[in-house]
Design a protein around this motif. Structure first.
Motif, PDB file in Angstrom:
ATOM      1  N   THR A 282       0.819  -1.207   0.000  1.00 17.27           N
ATOM      2  CA  THR A 282       0.000   0.000   0.000  1.00 17.27           C
ATOM      3  C   THR A 282       0.856   1.261   0.000  1.00 17.27           C
ATOM      4  O   THR A 282       1.884   1.334   0.670  1.00 17.27           O
ATOM      5  CB  THR A 282      -0.918   0.016   1.232  1.00 17.27           C
ATOM      6  N   ALA A 283       0.387   2.263  -0.752  1.00 20.08           N
ATOM      7  CA  ALA A 283       0.926   3.622  -0.684  1.00 20.08           C
ATOM      8  C   ALA A 283      -0.222   4.562  -0.343  1.00 20.08           C
ATOM      9  O   ALA A 283      -1.274   4.534  -0.981  1.00 20.08           O
ATOM     10  CB  ALA A 283       1.570   4.030  -2.007  1.00 20.08           C
ATOM     11  N   VAL A 284      -0.020   5.387   0.670  1.00 12.00           N
ATOM     12  CA  VAL A 284      -0.985   6.404   1.086  1.00 12.00           C
ATOM     13  C   VAL A 284      -0.387   7.767   0.754  1.00 12.00           C
ATOM     14  O   VAL A 284       0.766   8.042   1.102  1.00 12.00           O
ATOM     15  CB  VAL A 284      -1.285   6.324   2.594  1.00 12.00           C
ATOM     16  N   VAL A 285      -1.165   8.596   0.078  1.00 11.93           N
ATOM     17  CA  VAL A 285      -0.707   9.932  -0.303  1.00 11.93           C
ATOM     18  C   VAL A 285      -1.654  10.952   0.318  1.00 11.93           C
ATOM     19  O   VAL A 285      -2.845  10.958   0.020  1.00 11.93           O
ATOM     20  CB  VAL A 285      -0.678  10.102  -1.834  1.00 11.93           C
ATOM     21  N   VAL A 286      -1.123  11.806   1.181  1.00 11.17           N
ATOM     22  CA  VAL A 286      -1.922  12.827   1.862  1.00 11.17           C
ATOM     23  C   VAL A 286      -1.597  14.178   1.232  1.00 11.17           C
ATOM     24  O   VAL A 286      -0.437  14.617   1.249  1.00 11.17           O
ATOM     25  CB  VAL A 286      -1.623  12.867   3.371  1.00 11.17           C
ATOM     26  N   VAL A 287      -2.618  14.833   0.666  1.00 14.97           N
ATOM     27  CA  VAL A 287      -2.406  16.089  -0.050  1.00 14.97           C
ATOM     28  C   VAL A 287      -3.395  17.150   0.442  1.00 14.97           C
ATOM     29  O   VAL A 287      -4.438  16.838   1.009  1.00 14.97           O
ATOM     30  CB  VAL A 287      -2.568  15.904  -1.577  1.00 14.97           C
ATOM     31  N   THR A 288      -3.049  18.401   0.196  1.00 16.65           N
ATOM     32  CA  THR A 288      -3.897  19.545   0.517  1.00 16.65           C
ATOM     33  C   THR A 288      -3.699  20.599  -0.556  1.00 16.65           C
ATOM     34  O   THR A 288      -2.714  20.550  -1.300  1.00 16.65           O
ATOM     35  CB  THR A 288      -3.565  20.082   1.918  1.00 16.65           C
ATOM     36  N   GLU A 289      -4.621  21.561  -0.667  1.00 14.03           N
ATOM     37  CA  GLU A 289      -4.617  22.447  -1.836  1.00 14.03           C
ATOM     38  C   GLU A 289      -3.500  23.480  -1.855  1.00 14.03           C
ATOM     39  O   GLU A 289      -3.022  23.868  -2.907  1.00 14.03           O
ATOM     40  CB  GLU A 289      -5.971  23.140  -2.012  1.00 14.03           C
ATOM     41  N   PHE A 290      -3.101  23.995  -0.717  1.00 15.63           N
ATOM     42  CA  PHE A 290      -1.932  24.870  -0.623  1.00 15.63           C
ATOM     43  C   PHE A 290      -1.524  24.973   0.839  1.00 15.63           C
ATOM     44  O   PHE A 290      -2.164  24.392   1.721  1.00 15.63           O
ATOM     45  CB  PHE A 290      -2.158  26.263  -1.227  1.00 15.63           C
ATOM     46  N   GLY A 291      -0.439  25.691   1.084  1.00 16.96           N
ATOM     47  CA  GLY A 291       0.029  25.856   2.443  1.00 16.96           C
ATOM     48  C   GLY A 291      -0.520  27.119   3.072  1.00 16.96           C
ATOM     49  O   GLY A 291      -1.540  27.667   2.640  1.00 16.96           O
ATOM     50  N   ARG A 292       0.177  27.595   4.097  1.00 20.45           N
ATOM     51  CA  ARG A 292      -0.288  28.753   4.827  1.00 20.45           C
ATOM     52  C   ARG A 292       0.881  29.706   5.052  1.00 20.45           C
ATOM     53  O   ARG A 292       2.034  29.371   4.823  1.00 20.45           O
ATOM     54  CB  ARG A 292      -0.927  28.331   6.146  1.00 20.45           C
ATOM     55  N   THR A 293       0.572  30.898   5.476  1.00 18.72           N
ATOM     56  CA  THR A 293       1.619  31.878   5.703  1.00 18.72           C
ATOM     57  C   THR A 293       2.594  31.373   6.768  1.00 18.72           C
ATOM     58  O   THR A 293       2.213  30.658   7.696  1.00 18.72           O
ATOM     59  CB  THR A 293       1.022  33.221   6.162  1.00 18.72           C
ATOM     60  N   VAL A 294       3.848  31.765   6.604  1.00 17.88           N
ATOM     61  CA  VAL A 294       4.859  31.364   7.577  1.00 17.88           C
ATOM     62  C   VAL A 294       4.604  32.037   8.917  1.00 17.88           C
ATOM     63  O   VAL A 294       4.716  31.415   9.976  1.00 17.88           O
ATOM     64  CB  VAL A 294       6.268  31.703   7.045  1.00 17.88           C
ATOM     65  N   GLY A 295       4.233  33.308   8.875  1.00 17.90           N
ATOM     66  CA  GLY A 295       4.021  34.063  10.099  1.00 17.90           C
ATOM     67  C   GLY A 295       2.617  33.927  10.656  1.00 17.90           C
ATOM     68  O   GLY A 295       1.662  33.596   9.946  1.00 17.90           O
ATOM     69  N   ILE A 296       2.490  34.208  11.925  1.00 21.01           N
ATOM     70  CA  ILE A 296       1.212  34.133  12.627  1.00 21.01           C
ATOM     71  C   ILE A 296       0.395  35.393  12.341  1.00 21.01           C
ATOM     72  O   ILE A 296       0.958  36.471  12.103  1.00 21.01           O
ATOM     73  CB  ILE A 296       1.459  33.971  14.143  1.00 21.01           C
ATOM     74  N   ASN A 297      -0.936  35.263  12.343  1.00 19.71           N
ATOM     75  CA  ASN A 297      -1.800  36.429  12.142  1.00 19.71           C
ATOM     76  C   ASN A 297      -2.325  36.938  13.486  1.00 19.71           C
ATOM     77  O   ASN A 297      -1.907  36.469  14.550  1.00 19.71           O
ATOM     78  CB  ASN A 297      -2.943  36.101  11.172  1.00 19.71           C
ATOM     79  N   GLY A 298      -3.257  37.878  13.434  1.00 18.97           N
ATOM     80  CA  GLY A 298      -3.748  38.500  14.655  1.00 18.97           C
ATOM     81  C   GLY A 298      -4.701  37.666  15.465  1.00 18.97           C
ATOM     82  O   GLY A 298      -5.065  38.048  16.591  1.00 18.97           O
ATOM     83  N   THR A 299      -5.129  36.528  14.935  1.00 16.11           N
ATOM     84  CA  THR A 299      -6.044  35.657  15.672  1.00 16.11           C
ATOM     85  C   THR A 299      -5.379  34.319  16.012  1.00 16.11           C
ATOM     86  O   THR A 299      -6.050  33.299  16.125  1.00 16.11           O
ATOM     87  CB  THR A 299      -7.341  35.424  14.865  1.00 16.11           C
ATOM     88  N   ARG A 300      -4.069  34.341  16.131  1.00 12.31           N
ATOM     89  CA  ARG A 300      -3.271  33.184  16.528  1.00 12.31           C
ATOM     90  C   ARG A 300      -3.399  32.027  15.550  1.00 12.31           C
ATOM     91  O   ARG A 300      -3.350  30.853  15.930  1.00 12.31           O
ATOM     92  CB  ARG A 300      -3.631  32.751  17.950  1.00 12.31           C
ATOM     93  N   GLY A 301      -3.567  32.390  14.271  1.00 10.12           N
ATOM     94  CA  GLY A 301      -3.633  31.400  13.207  1.00 10.12           C
ATOM     95  C   GLY A 301      -2.744  31.812  12.054  1.00 10.12           C
ATOM     96  O   GLY A 301      -1.813  32.606  12.211  1.00 10.12           O
ATOM     97  N   VAL A 310       3.458  17.153   1.328  1.00 12.07           N
ATOM     98  CA  VAL A 310       2.785  15.916   0.952  1.00 12.07           C
ATOM     99  C   VAL A 310       3.322  14.832   1.868  1.00 12.07           C
ATOM    100  O   VAL A 310       4.538  14.680   2.034  1.00 12.07           O
ATOM    101  CB  VAL A 310       3.037  15.552  -0.520  1.00 12.07           C
ATOM    102  N   LEU A 311       2.420  14.087   2.490  1.00 12.02           N
ATOM    103  CA  LEU A 311       2.792  13.013   3.395  1.00 12.02           C
ATOM    104  C   LEU A 311       2.574  11.673   2.701  1.00 12.02           C
ATOM    105  O   LEU A 311       1.540  11.464   2.052  1.00 12.02           O
ATOM    106  CB  LEU A 311       1.974  13.079   4.681  1.00 12.02           C
ATOM    107  N   LEU A 312       3.528  10.767   2.831  1.00  9.58           N
ATOM    108  CA  LEU A 312       3.457   9.451   2.212  1.00  9.58           C
ATOM    109  C   LEU A 312       3.588   8.385   3.284  1.00  9.58           C
ATOM    110  O   LEU A 312       4.395   8.527   4.210  1.00  9.58           O
ATOM    111  CB  LEU A 312       4.578   9.271   1.186  1.00  9.58           C
ATOM    112  N   ALA A 313       2.813   7.324   3.161  1.00  8.26           N
ATOM    113  CA  ALA A 313       2.882   6.234   4.127  1.00  8.26           C
ATOM    114  C   ALA A 313       2.571   4.920   3.438  1.00  8.26           C
ATOM    115  O   ALA A 313       2.019   4.883   2.339  1.00  8.26           O
ATOM    116  CB  ALA A 313       1.910   6.479   5.288  1.00  8.26           C
ATOM    117  N   GLY A 314       2.934   3.827   4.105  1.00  8.00           N
ATOM    118  CA  GLY A 314       2.637   2.506   3.578  1.00  8.00           C
ATOM    119  C   GLY A 314       3.887   1.662   3.430  1.00  8.00           C
ATOM    120  O   GLY A 314       5.012   2.177   3.357  1.00  8.00           O
ATOM    121  N   GLY A 315       3.672   0.358   3.368  1.00 12.72           N
ATOM    122  CA  GLY A 315       4.795  -0.546   3.197  1.00 12.72           C
ATOM    123  C   GLY A 315       5.472  -0.434   1.855  1.00 12.72           C
ATOM    124  O   GLY A 315       6.622  -0.861   1.694  1.00 12.72           O
ATOM    125  N   ALA A 316       4.772   0.148   0.866  1.00 10.60           N
ATOM    126  CA  ALA A 316       5.360   0.314  -0.462  1.00 10.60           C
ATOM    127  C   ALA A 316       6.165   1.597  -0.591  1.00 10.60           C
ATOM    128  O   ALA A 316       6.807   1.828  -1.619  1.00 10.60           O
ATOM    129  CB  ALA A 316       4.255   0.292  -1.523  1.00 10.60           C
TER     130      ALA A 316
END
Length: 382
Positions: A282-301, A310-316
């Motif tokens: 098995t190969a597991v591929v974890v993806v998302t549409e884009f990243g986020r700003t490096v710095g923190i914003n005014g609402t702690r996000g 991209v995260l990959l997992a599995g015995g393959a």
């Protein structure tokens, strides 16, 4: 959907498709031992939170209180002298040490805007723009594999799986059950019917694919466990996708990601346990549409950014390392975003070429149209 007459006719004819209710049993899967699961995280996972580059000289300065959530730097799971895993990804770190988990950092799309909808469309259609295709690259992947079918575990039919290739959609409905004796009554009714007794018994068995929500990790963990049960079932699909929302962390990011990443980690653990011996294929591929700003914003996000992980997992998977190029944090896109060092399509091509053995020309021209410049990333699969 099949009406009653079509359902009976297909069963009588020995068709491999069984729907009861909404559960799919597909034939042909046993021909190919390799399994592929795509996990789509909607909302833009912060790649620098999931996989912090703690060894960067300016990392703590740029990230502020987001740099080391929880108990500080010592709570992270170090991968090497530069990268670590978030404290909520303990099982993923175990997989990393077993060389069954890997990271490709600083991945981006041809689309460089900051709209969730446009970025997700671009990610799912596999082209160089949000409106580049009306079908999904995972559907086209199935189309390249003779005799294969795919499965989407989702409440709707995502763009990722739309197209001409056979792709079934199954939506679990936890907690919604009929009278306890209904299944027994129907089974008794079908018991003397040679055409229906065995298929219905198999359908009842397949309902055990739906976890009851216990075991921790929340909804994503349960859906990933369901995916494992489908992928490991005899004569079942070998390619599947699941999706999860709520990764848009504009506020209180540390608290939100502690919970969300814990769910992803629990999902990996339950998937691995459910697959059993099939995990090694098995190969597991974890993806998302884009990243986020490096710095923190005014609402702690953080706000919408560019590159993520991209995260990959599995015995393959060739795990135990962080693959690809790393642009560092000394220079940022628009003075705010991690720069994309890898085209995400290169990562996906590397997995599809080496795991599913799809020809590079087909990947360049059909699976990811007009993408010759995005060369497959080497060394992701054992």
């Amino acid at each position: 959907m099949l009406n009653r007459r079509q359902f009976l006719a297909r069963l009588a004819g020995g068709c491999s498709l069984l729907l009861w209710p909404g559960v799919t049993t597909l034939a042909d899967g046993a021909r190919q031992p390799q399994r592929l699961l795509v996990v789509l995280l909607r909302g833009a996972m912060d790649g620098l939170a999931a996989v912090p580059s703690y060894g960067e000289p300016r990392f703590e300065e740029l990230r502020g209180e987001l740099a080391f959530p929880g108990q500080g730097q010592e709570a992270m799971y170090r991968l090497d002298d530069t990268f670590a895993l978030h404290p909520s990804l303990g099982f993923c770190h175990q997989l990393f040490r077993r060389q069954e988990f890997a990271v490709v950092h600083a991945c981006g799309l041809p689309y460089t805007g900051r709209s969730h909808f446009d970025a997700q469309d671009c990610l799912e259609n596999g082209s160089d723009s949000p409106d580049g295709s009306r079908t999904g690259w995972l559907n086209r992947t199935v189309g390249e594999l003779q005799g294969q079918k795919g499965l989407s575990i989702s409440s709707a039919r995502p763009l990722l799986v739309r197209g001409d290739a056979p792709f079934m959609t199954w939506s679990p409905t936890p907690g919604k059950h009929g009278p306890e004796d209904l299944a027994k009554r129907v089974a008794d009714l079908y018991a003397e019917d040679a055409r229906l007794s065995e298929p219905f018994a198999q359908a009842l068995l397949s309902q055990q694919i739906v976890p009851d929500g216990r075991g921790g990790g929340g909804q994503l963990a349960g859906v990933m466990q369901s995916a494992g049960r489908f992928l490991s079932a005899e004569n079942a699909p070998r390619i599947a996708m699941v999706q999860d929302g709520g990764w848009d962390t504009h506020a209180r990011q540390n608290a939100v990601l502690k919970r969300k990443l814990k769910g992803l980690d629990a999902g990996m653990k339950r998937l691995q346990a459910t697959l059993g011996d099939d995990w090694r294929h098995t190969a597991v591929v974890v993806v998302t549409e884009f990243g986020r700003t490096v710095g923190i914003n005014g609402t702690r996000g953080t706000d919408h950014g560019t590159a993520s992980s991209v995260l990959l997992a599995g015995g393959a998977v060739k795990g135990g390392k962080v693959h690809g190029d790393w642009p560092g944090l000394s220079r940022l896109r628009d003075n705010r975003d991690l720069i994309a060092a890898q085209d995400m399509r290169s990562v996906l091509k590397g997995v599809l070429r080496d795991h599913l053995h799809i020809d590079v020309q087909a990947l360049d021209a059909r699976v990811f149209p007009d993408s010759r410049d995005a060369r497959p990333l080497d060394g992701l699969i054992v």
